[in-house]
Structure formats: C-alpha cells, structure tokens
Design a protein around this motif. Structure first.
Motif, PDB file in Angstrom:
ATOM      1  N   SER A   1     -29.338   3.142  33.788  1.00 37.59           N
ATOM      2  CA  SER A   1     -31.060   2.141  33.666  1.00 37.59           C
ATOM      3  C   SER A   1     -31.785   2.300  34.709  1.00 37.59           C
TER       4      SER A   1
ATOM      5  N   THR B   1     -34.179   1.571  41.534  1.00 35.23           N
ATOM      6  CA  THR B   1     -33.996   3.381  40.894  1.00 35.23           C
ATOM      7  C   THR B   1     -32.877   3.037  41.767  1.00 35.23           C
TER       8      THR B   1
ATOM      9  N   SER C   1     -29.782   1.035  39.892  1.00 33.57           N
ATOM     10  CA  SER C   1     -29.271   1.634  38.749  1.00 33.57           C
ATOM     11  C   SER C   1     -28.579   3.778  39.182  1.00 33.57           C
ATOM     12  N   ARG C   2     -28.992   4.238  39.694  1.00 35.22           N
ATOM     13  CA  ARG C   2     -28.170   5.530  40.447  1.00 35.22           C
ATOM     14  C   ARG C   2     -27.062   5.056  41.109  1.00 35.22           C
TER      15      ARG C   2
END
Length: 87
Positions: free
Chosen positions: A17, A8, A11-12
């Motif tokens: 995504s 996560t 991806s950020r």
C-alpha cells in the motif's frame, strides 16, 4: 524516473500500500539509506551511497534499487573513492 521514485510508484512496484511505502520510506530515510526531495508536487526517493552499498553487498539491488540509484551513482562512486575500501 531518472532521479528516483515517488511513494505511489514505489508502492506499485513493491506490491504494498502507499501508506506502507510511505512508512518504509520514513524508516529508510531515518537510517540514511535514502534521501527524499520535493520536485514540484512530487516527492522523490533516491538511494544514498550507503543505501546503494548495502543493497550491492547483500545482492538485493534489484529493479527498484537500480531505479532509485540513478542520479546517485556519481555520489556513491565518490564516496567509495574517499573510503578507499568500497564501504
């Protein structure tokens, strides 16, 4: 994170995504450029010495690479010492 990033966070930071980050992590892991380990519920991705060397050689270490390399610096330094030529 001192020992890498979870999917996560990758991806950020990369602006992609979570599914794309997961796919990229799989490809990088298969190429032996990162390792992945579970810490509780988290799955953390960390650069291998080979991954660090590749990013440094191409000038792409950047923010994500710097964060991913934390916790692997000693391993990378030891690997270079064994090779004798920095590769």
């Amino acid at each position: 994170m001192a020992d890498g990033y979870n999917t996560t966070e990758l991806s950020r930071r990369l602006g992609i995504s979570a599914a794309a980050a997961s796919h990229h992590a799989t490809v990088l892991r298969e190429a032996k450029l990162i390792t992945t380990r579970r810490e509780g519920k988290a799955v953390l991705h960390v650069l291998t010495p080979l991954g660090i060397a590749l990013l440094e050689a191409t000038g792409h270490i950047g923010q994500v690479g710097s964060a991913l390399r934390r916790g692997r610096v000693r391993a990378a330094d030891n690997s270079r010492a064994r090779c004798g030529d920095g590769t």
